[in-house]
Structures are given as C-alpha cells and as structure tokens.
Design an enzyme around this catalytic site. Sequence first.
Site, short mmCIF file in Angstrom:
data_model
loop_
_atom_site.label_atom_id
_atom_site.label_comp_id
_atom_site.label_asym_id
_atom_site.label_seq_id
_atom_site.Cartn_x
_atom_site.Cartn_y
_atom_site.Cartn_z
N LYS A 74 0.81 -1.22 0.00
CA LYS A 74 0.00 0.00 0.00
C LYS A 74 0.85 1.27 0.00
O LYS A 74 0.45 2.27 -0.59
CB LYS A 74 -0.92 0.01 1.22
CG LYS A 74 -1.99 -1.07 1.18
CD LYS A 74 -2.86 -0.99 2.43
CE LYS A 74 -3.72 -2.23 2.56
NZ LYS A 74 -4.57 -2.21 3.75
N ASN A 95 -4.89 1.71 -1.40
CA ASN A 95 -5.23 0.29 -1.46
C ASN A 95 -6.09 -0.05 -2.67
O ASN A 95 -6.53 -1.19 -2.81
CB ASN A 95 -5.96 -0.16 -0.18
CG ASN A 95 -7.37 0.39 -0.10
OD1 ASN A 95 -7.65 1.46 -0.64
ND2 ASN A 95 -8.25 -0.32 0.56
N ASP A 108 -9.65 2.11 3.03
CA ASP A 108 -9.62 1.46 4.35
C ASP A 108 -10.30 2.35 5.41
O ASP A 108 -11.17 1.88 6.15
CB ASP A 108 -8.18 1.18 4.80
CG ASP A 108 -7.61 -0.07 4.14
OD1 ASP A 108 -8.40 -0.91 3.68
OD2 ASP A 108 -6.36 -0.18 4.08
N GLY A 236 -12.88 -7.65 11.81
CA GLY A 236 -12.68 -6.83 10.61
C GLY A 236 -13.46 -7.25 9.38
O GLY A 236 -13.25 -6.70 8.30
P1 NDP Z 1 1.25 -2.78 8.82
O1 NDP Z 1 2.28 -3.85 8.65
O2 NDP Z 1 1.26 -1.59 7.94
O3 NDP Z 1 1.27 -2.26 10.35
C1 NDP Z 1 1.21 -3.16 11.42
C2 NDP Z 1 1.35 -2.43 12.75
O4 NDP Z 1 1.24 -3.41 13.77
C3 NDP Z 1 2.69 -1.73 12.97
O5 NDP Z 1 2.47 -0.62 13.81
C4 NDP Z 1 3.51 -2.80 13.70
O6 NDP Z 1 4.48 -2.28 14.54
C5 NDP Z 1 2.44 -3.42 14.57
N1 NDP Z 1 2.70 -4.81 14.93
C6 NDP Z 1 3.06 -5.82 14.10
N2 NDP Z 1 3.14 -6.98 14.79
C7 NDP Z 1 2.84 -6.67 16.09
C8 NDP Z 1 2.78 -7.43 17.28
N3 NDP Z 1 3.03 -8.75 17.27
N4 NDP Z 1 2.47 -6.80 18.44
C9 NDP Z 1 2.23 -5.46 18.45
N5 NDP Z 1 2.29 -4.68 17.35
C10 NDP Z 1 2.58 -5.29 16.17
O7 NDP Z 1 -0.16 -3.59 8.69
P2 NDP Z 1 -1.59 -2.99 8.34
O8 NDP Z 1 -1.77 -1.72 9.07
O9 NDP Z 1 -1.82 -3.00 6.88
O10 NDP Z 1 -2.55 -4.15 8.94
C11 NDP Z 1 -2.70 -4.33 10.33
C12 NDP Z 1 -3.86 -5.33 10.58
O11 NDP Z 1 -5.06 -4.84 10.06
C13 NDP Z 1 -3.64 -6.70 9.97
O12 NDP Z 1 -4.14 -7.66 10.86
C14 NDP Z 1 -4.50 -6.66 8.73
O13 NDP Z 1 -4.92 -7.95 8.34
C15 NDP Z 1 -5.67 -5.82 9.23
N6 NDP Z 1 -6.40 -5.14 8.16
C16 NDP Z 1 -7.73 -5.44 7.98
C17 NDP Z 1 -8.46 -4.80 7.01
C18 NDP Z 1 -9.90 -5.13 6.86
O14 NDP Z 1 -10.50 -4.78 5.83
N7 NDP Z 1 -10.52 -5.78 7.82
C19 NDP Z 1 -7.85 -3.80 6.11
C20 NDP Z 1 -6.45 -3.52 6.40
C21 NDP Z 1 -5.76 -4.19 7.39
P3 NDP Z 1 6.00 -2.06 14.04
O15 NDP Z 1 5.96 -0.80 13.23
O16 NDP Z 1 6.76 -1.97 15.31
O17 NDP Z 1 6.34 -3.28 13.22
#
Ligand code: NDP
Length: 270
Positions: A74, A95, A108, A236
């Site tokens: 994205k 997206n 989103d 979600g």
């Molecule tokens: P990104 O990879 O862009 O961001 C993920 C975020 O989560 C970052 O801040 C990362 O921190 C943090 N993170 C990753 N792993 C962990 C962990 N184990 N514990 C705590 N923090 C963590 O992902 P997205 O924002 O695109 O997606 C996030 C979630 O949202 C996913 O589960 C995705 O499937 C869901 N989603 C659902 C949608 C829907 O339509 N329902 C649409 C878009 C997303 P750091 O920067 O430190 O790595």
Amino acid sequence: MTTRWQDAPQADFAVLGKPIAHSLSPMMHGAAFQVLGLEYRYVALEVEPEELAPALDFLRDKGYEGVNLTVPLKEAVMPLLDNVEDFALACGAANCIRLDDYTGINTDGPGFIETLHDLEIDERKDVLLIGSGGSAASIGLALVDIGFNLRIWSRDPNNAARLAARLGDQASVSVELDPKGVGMLVNATPASLFGESLPVLWGRCDPDAVAYDLAYGMQLKFLDDAAAHTRMCVDGLMMLMEQGALAFEWWLGLPAPRDAMLSCLLEAKL
Ligand code: NDP
C-alpha cells in the site's frame, strides 16, 4: 494456491500482495459480479514490493482495469501513481488503483467509518488506536476527520509519535495500553493473527467501550481478551466488505451489492 503476477490469468481486477493466498477479496467481488450479472473476473496475485512497477504495467497491458493492494504494497505504490486522491496522499498509502490512468485511492479508513454506524460509539470519548502502520494511518485520519480524539499506542513509541504528529492536534501518544475513559479500542496490528495478546490494561476498561480488531477469519486473541471487559467485540469482516464495496463503486460507478458481499464473507468464515 498462490498465483504469481507473471502467471496472471485473463481477468479484470485483482488483489495484489504477499502473502495473498488467504485473501477473501476474489470471493467477495466474485459474489458481487455474479449477483449483478456482470461478467468480470477478480483474482489474487502474489507480488513483491520491488516487482510492483512491472506487475502493474503487465496487468494493465493484459487488460486489467483495477487492483486492490494489501500488505506490503500500500505504501510502495505511492511513487508509482500519476494521480492520488487527497485522503490517500495524507495517509501515505493507497489500497485501490485504477490502471488506465494510474490513479490511487484509500478505502480502508472510509470503509472502517461506514462500519461504525450501528455501534453507538460515544463520540465524546477518546479512541485508543493500537498500531501505527498503514491501516492505523488510514483509520486514524478518517476518525480525526469526523471529530474523534485519538490516543495512539505502538510497540515502538517513536512510530506512535510519528503517526500522532501526522494526524495533528486531535492525536496523542499513549505510553501504556490504558483504556480508561476510552469509547473504542481499535487493534490495527496483526497480533491476533499470530495468537498474541497485547498488553492492554483490561481491568481499567470502561464496560461500555467497544473492542474492534481489524483482523478477521479466525479466533482473535484481542477480542477473546476483551470479551469479559467490554460491551461489544467487533472483527474486521464488515470493514473488509465496506472497503471492498467502496472500491467496487469507484471502479464501476455502480452501487455495490453489500448484502451479497457480506453473506459470502460470513459463509466463508463459518
Ligand atoms: P502494517 O504492517 O502496515 O502495520 C502493522 C502495525 O502493527 C505496525 O504498527 C507494527 O508495529 C504493529 N505490529 C506488528 N506486529 C505486532 C505485534 N506482534 N504486536 C504489536 N504490534 C505489532 O499492517 P496494516 O496496518 O496493513 O494491517 C494491520 C492489521 O489490520 C492486519 O491484521 C490486517 O490484516 C488488518 N487489516 C484489515 C483490514 C480489513 O479490511 N478488515 C484492512 C487492512 C488491514 P512495528 O511498526 O513496530 O512493526
């Protein structure tokens, strides 16, 4: 089964990302086309970030009209676009792409907002936004736009601070995952997908708060942890439908058949 973009079949729309085999988007859009009698085809294709430019050109030349993008594409798509809507520009992520003019939008955040109507969130209370990645940026911006104040927590506080600065005065950094006085907690991390709990101080949660996990399609640890402490737990799936419906409407200029899209997702979840 995963199909690489170089092996893309003849189709009209696709979702691109890696991993991608689990995506429900082909099924959801397929159900929408079918109920409206449209002869379009929507597929899932694996694309790595460094391959995105040739993949988009290849798909456009093959006759694809549009693509959705998921992790990790994205943000990577932004420099490749000729036109970007203001909201996607402010998020730094798109997206949904139209391939004839390389225009990008971000559905989103707007899709998430559409799902809030029936949840009766107390607008006077803060939202605790967990995570600072692409979906957190889009949802955070959309929430700020409709007047919510946000507290942002991320496992790296520097990332939370960067997102808060981008969102302006209505956003602040939360050093602890403290839900005291919060109307809604939004988990915008994939922690639940890994079966991991987040360090939320659940004992301090208002019982009328809503717990919302953007993940879907499986038992979600965040919502399991929240269940004893909050009024309502939401996954979600509805957001997936709404962001897809907005993409459908933007590409085709037709009202999306939301009921058919949601039914097919609910069936897939069972
Ligand atoms: P990104 O990879 O862009 O961001 C993920 C975020 O989560 C970052 O801040 C990362 O921190 C943090 N993170 C990753 N792993 C962990 C962990 N184990 N514990 C705590 N923090 C963590 O992902 P997205 O924002 O695109 O997606 C996030 C979630 O949202 C996913 O589960 C995705 O499937 C869901 N989603 C659902 C949608 C829907 O339509 N329902 C649409 C878009 C997303 P750091 O920067 O430190 O790595």
